[in-house]
Write an enzyme that holds these catalytic residues in place. Structure first.
Site, PDB file in Angstrom:
ATOM      1  N   CYS A 114      24.282 -27.212 -22.498  1.00  0.00           N
ATOM      2  CA  CYS A 114      23.439 -28.364 -22.871  1.00  0.00           C
ATOM      3  C   CYS A 114      23.761 -28.901 -24.262  1.00  0.00           C
ATOM      4  O   CYS A 114      23.410 -30.032 -24.590  1.00  0.00           O
ATOM      5  CB  CYS A 114      21.967 -27.980 -22.799  1.00  0.00           C
ATOM      6  SG  CYS A 114      21.523 -27.343 -21.194  1.00  0.00           S
ATOM      7  N   HIS A 259      18.260 -33.905 -25.629  1.00  0.00           N
ATOM      8  CA  HIS A 259      18.724 -33.338 -24.367  1.00  0.00           C
ATOM      9  C   HIS A 259      17.553 -33.310 -23.398  1.00  0.00           C
ATOM     10  O   HIS A 259      16.414 -32.998 -23.781  1.00  0.00           O
ATOM     11  CB  HIS A 259      19.263 -31.924 -24.621  1.00  0.00           C
ATOM     12  CG  HIS A 259      19.471 -31.159 -23.358  1.00  0.00           C
ATOM     13  ND1 HIS A 259      20.217 -31.651 -22.309  1.00  0.00           N
ATOM     14  CD2 HIS A 259      19.001 -29.945 -22.946  1.00  0.00           C
ATOM     15  CE1 HIS A 259      20.209 -30.777 -21.330  1.00  0.00           C
ATOM     16  NE2 HIS A 259      19.483 -29.738 -21.682  1.00  0.00           N
ATOM     17  N   ASN A 289      17.977 -32.401 -15.231  1.00  0.00           N
ATOM     18  CA  ASN A 289      18.805 -31.946 -16.355  1.00  0.00           C
ATOM     19  C   ASN A 289      20.276 -32.071 -15.968  1.00  0.00           C
ATOM     20  O   ASN A 289      20.743 -31.373 -15.079  1.00  0.00           O
ATOM     21  CB  ASN A 289      18.432 -30.487 -16.657  1.00  0.00           C
ATOM     22  CG  ASN A 289      19.215 -29.908 -17.825  1.00  0.00           C
ATOM     23  OD1 ASN A 289      20.158 -30.526 -18.324  1.00  0.00           O
ATOM     24  ND2 ASN A 289      18.823 -28.718 -18.253  1.00  0.00           N
TER      25      ASN A 289
HETATM   26  O1  UT7 Z   1      18.770 -27.130 -20.370  1.00  0.00           O
HETATM   27  C1  UT7 Z   1      18.804 -25.752 -20.356  1.00  0.00           C
HETATM   28  C2  UT7 Z   1      17.618 -25.183 -20.911  1.00  0.00           C
HETATM   29  N1  UT7 Z   1      16.612 -24.927 -19.927  1.00  0.00           N
HETATM   30  C3  UT7 Z   1      15.378 -25.112 -20.245  1.00  0.00           C
HETATM   31  O2  UT7 Z   1      15.115 -25.584 -21.315  1.00  0.00           O
HETATM   32  C4  UT7 Z   1      14.285 -24.683 -19.291  1.00  0.00           C
HETATM   33  C5  UT7 Z   1      13.179 -24.025 -20.057  1.00  0.00           C
HETATM   34  N2  UT7 Z   1      12.098 -23.539 -19.232  1.00  0.00           N
HETATM   35  C6  UT7 Z   1      11.287 -24.372 -18.566  1.00  0.00           C
HETATM   36  O3  UT7 Z   1      11.449 -25.584 -18.590  1.00  0.00           O
HETATM   37  C7  UT7 Z   1      10.125 -23.777 -17.804  1.00  0.00           C
HETATM   38  O4  UT7 Z   1      10.021 -22.413 -18.128  1.00  0.00           O
HETATM   39  C8  UT7 Z   1      10.234 -23.947 -16.267  1.00  0.00           C
HETATM   40  C9  UT7 Z   1      10.025 -25.403 -15.888  1.00  0.00           C
HETATM   41  C10 UT7 Z   1      11.568 -23.459 -15.757  1.00  0.00           C
HETATM   42  C11 UT7 Z   1       9.128 -23.156 -15.592  1.00  0.00           C
HETATM   43  O5  UT7 Z   1       7.853 -23.581 -16.035  1.00  0.00           O
HETATM   44  P1  UT7 Z   1       6.783 -22.518 -16.537  1.00  0.00           P
HETATM   45  O6  UT7 Z   1       5.573 -23.272 -16.842  1.00  0.00           O
HETATM   46  O7  UT7 Z   1       7.403 -21.696 -17.639  1.00  0.00           O
HETATM   47  O8  UT7 Z   1       6.550 -21.653 -15.243  1.00  0.00           O
HETATM   48  P2  UT7 Z   1       6.747 -20.080 -15.029  1.00  0.00           P
HETATM   49  O9  UT7 Z   1       8.182 -19.737 -14.973  1.00  0.00           O
HETATM   50  O10 UT7 Z   1       5.894 -19.351 -16.007  1.00  0.00           O
HETATM   51  O11 UT7 Z   1       6.128 -19.912 -13.593  1.00  0.00           O
HETATM   52  C12 UT7 Z   1       4.742 -20.233 -13.318  1.00  0.00           C
HETATM   53  C13 UT7 Z   1       4.526 -20.100 -11.828  1.00  0.00           C
HETATM   54  C14 UT7 Z   1       5.048 -18.790 -11.251  1.00  0.00           C
HETATM   55  O12 UT7 Z   1       4.162 -18.388 -10.238  1.00  0.00           O
HETATM   56  P3  UT7 Z   1       3.030 -17.271 -10.518  1.00  0.00           P
HETATM   57  O13 UT7 Z   1       3.774 -16.044 -10.963  1.00  0.00           O
HETATM   58  O14 UT7 Z   1       2.166 -17.841 -11.598  1.00  0.00           O
HETATM   59  O15 UT7 Z   1       2.357 -17.146  -9.195  1.00  0.00           O
HETATM   60  C15 UT7 Z   1       6.368 -19.185 -10.624  1.00  0.00           C
HETATM   61  O16 UT7 Z   1       6.744 -18.334  -9.563  1.00  0.00           O
HETATM   62  O17 UT7 Z   1       5.232 -21.152 -11.133  1.00  0.00           O
HETATM   63  C16 UT7 Z   1       6.061 -20.574 -10.111  1.00  0.00           C
HETATM   64  N3  UT7 Z   1       7.245 -21.402  -9.939  1.00  0.00           N
HETATM   65  C17 UT7 Z   1       7.290 -22.433  -9.091  1.00  0.00           C
HETATM   66  N4  UT7 Z   1       6.374 -22.930  -8.239  1.00  0.00           N
HETATM   67  C18 UT7 Z   1       6.750 -24.019  -7.522  1.00  0.00           C
HETATM   68  C19 UT7 Z   1       8.434 -21.306 -10.574  1.00  0.00           C
HETATM   69  N5  UT7 Z   1       9.263 -22.282 -10.159  1.00  0.00           N
HETATM   70  C20 UT7 Z   1       8.563 -22.986  -9.225  1.00  0.00           C
HETATM   71  C21 UT7 Z   1       8.881 -24.111  -8.448  1.00  0.00           C
HETATM   72  N6  UT7 Z   1       7.940 -24.584  -7.618  1.00  0.00           N
HETATM   73  N7  UT7 Z   1      10.069 -24.719  -8.517  1.00  0.00           N
END
Ligand code: UT7
Length: 332
Positions: A114, A259, A289
């Site tokens: 990125c 980004h 992204n």
């Molecule tokens: O460019 C490269 C750099 N990358 C980034 O900057 C990404 C950085 N991270 C993020 O943007 C976020 O962490 C994400 C968007 C990837 C995830 O969001 P989050 O608010 O941190 O969610 P989480 O990983 O804490 O997950 C929350 C819940 C989980 O379920 P439980 O354990 O609470 O039941 C996940 O299993 O959301 C669930 N989950 C989803 N649900 C529906 C994770 N991915 C998905 C999905 N659809 N695609």
């Protein structure tokens, strides 16, 4: 004093639009979850088999040359930033060089994910200011869609990424009121495995096995919350560093083109830097992204739409896999 100017920008995305609802048909996710957590509504994927990052780069370079008022044949060096190269080797810059009919000019691949555009910009700037090259095509291009895990296990990563390419034609200027002011980049490999693909790997013998496929080691894996925390800390930190070193205040900025990894990350960054939301460019809702392509794609669109114009002072921060991060400051 010679500086490096952005002479023209161009971008290209493949025509196939994939909405959040389309993804929800393939694995357990929802439009509501994706929009709320990331801001993404849709992304573009390559239409068919056989299209690589260098193919997407060709129209982006052609558009950038047109906007720079130069012929493609005037490019004298290529820097190609990508995390999804056409092949393991040779570099995508070599494939692009051939596709553009530019055999003979140097082609350098940058593998800084990125932050790849910023790393490439720093190299191009050094080349241009020392007089080595006069027309550098700095490309960011990605085909993510062929390397994503379309199952429930991969949903956290898969919903984020899209395909696309963009290019900046860079060259020298003597104009004191235009050009690149500064670019600062960093890396910290302690986070290397927080956003990575394990296989194929030169440390495995052989590099690729059926077991790796069965174990899902061939798909990108991310510790999302950890990456989020680092991104929201490092992007403001490096932005402040670049601004302070050049005696520029946040109030002087006309536009911030960050980004596009997650709209929430960029809202946090803007809040921490006290940048008004209307100065921050977002296009993640349309493209997801696009990694190395995301900053030049957003800048190219902002110029096309008249939102960014000559004379504007623009800050471009990035954070991503590596971990790598950085920020650039340019007067368009
Ligand atoms: O460019 C490269 C750099 N990358 C980034 O900057 C990404 C950085 N991270 C993020 O943007 C976020 O962490 C994400 C968007 C990837 C995830 O969001 P989050 O608010 O941190 O969610 P989480 O990983 O804490 O997950 C929350 C819940 C989980 O379920 P439980 O354990 O609470 O039941 C996940 O299993 O959301 C669930 N989950 C989803 N649900 C529906 C994770 N991915 C998905 C999905 N659809 N695609």
């Amino acid at each position: 004093m010679t500086k490096t100017a952005f002479l023209g920008l161009g971008h290209y995305v493949p025509s196939k639009v994939v909405t959040n609802d389309d993804l929800a048909q393939m694995f357990d996710t929802s439009d509501e979850w994706i929009q709320k957590r990331t801001g993404i509504k849709e992304r573009h994927y390559v239409e068919e088999n056989g299209i690589g990052a260098s193919d997407l780069a060709v129209p982006a370079v052609q558009m950038a040359c047109k906007n720079a008022g130069i012929d493609v044949s005037e490019i004298d060096a290529i820097i190609f930033a990508t995390l999804s190269p056409d092949h393991e080797f040779p570099g995508s810059g070599c494939f692009l060089n051939h596709k553009l009919g530019l055999g003979g000019i140097p082609a350098l691949d940058v593998r800084n994910q990125c932050s790849g555009f910023l790393y490439g910009l720093q190299i191009a700037d050094a080349w241009i200011r020392c007089g080595m090259y006069k027309r550098v095509a700095l490309v960011g291009a990605e085909v993510h869609s062929t390397g994503l895990d379309f199952s429930d296990e991969g949903r956290d990563v898969t919903v984020l990424f899209g395909d696309g390419a963009a290019c900046a034609i860079l060259g020298p200027t003597e104009d004191e009121d235009a050009g690149l002011i500064d670019v600062e980049v960093h890396a910290d490999g302690s986070g290397a495995k927080d956003l990575w693909i394990e296989a194929p790997s030169s440390s495995h013998m052989p590099r690729m096995t059926h077991e790796m496929i069965d174990n899902r080691a061939i798909w990108p894996a991310m510790n999302g919350r950890h990456v989020f925390r680092w991104a929201t800390a490092k992007m403001p930190e490096v932005s402040r560093s670049v601004l302070e070193r050049n005696g520029i205040s946040v109030k002087d900025l006309d536009l911030v083109v960050p980004h596009q990894a997650n709209k929430r990350i960029n809202e946090f960054v803007a809040q921490k830097l006290e940048i008004p939301p209307d100065k921050v460019v977002h296009n993640i809702e349309k493209y997801g992204n696009t990694t190395a392509a995301s900053i030049p794609l957003a800048l190219s669109e902002a110029i096309q739409e008249g939102r960014a114009k000559k004379g504007d002072l623009v800050l471009m921060p990035a954070f991503g896999s590596g971990f790598t991060w950085g920020a650039a400051l340019v007067r368009l």
